[in-house]
Motif scaffolding. Structure first.
Motif: not given
Length: 91
Positions: A41, A58, A60-61, A64
């Motif tokens: 990532p 975010t 997505d962060e 992950q």
């Protein structure tokens, strides 16, 4: 006079110590494969530098992060190593 010879029963189930060893190695493999699958990532720098602590990440962060360093990999590896170690000591 009758003589009977008894044959030992065949073991149909694996021994518990082998199951413990297999569980430890299986869990270790699962953790390694999980890390390899998600090891690229682009957020590693952000996670290690620390700005995610101060600002909102975010989606997505965050996903992950909880999938890799914040997930089950580290506790899973430690549990796998503990299982393997206990089996080698006869536990």
């Amino acid at each position: 006079m009758s003589t009977t010879t008894e044959t030992p029963a065949l073991r149909t189930r694996p021994r518990p110590d082998r199951l413990t060893t297999a569980a430890g190695w299986s869990l270790l493999a699962i953790c390694a494969l999980h890390t390899l699958a998600f090891s690229l990532p682009p957020y590693w720098g952000d996670w290690l530098a620390g700005p995610l602590r101060e600002s909102a990440a975010t989606l997505d962060e965050a996903a992950q992060f909880w999938g890799l360093p914040g997930g089950f990999v580290l506790p899973g590896v430690l549990l796998a190593l503990l299982l393997i170690h206990l089996r080698r000591q006869g536990g």
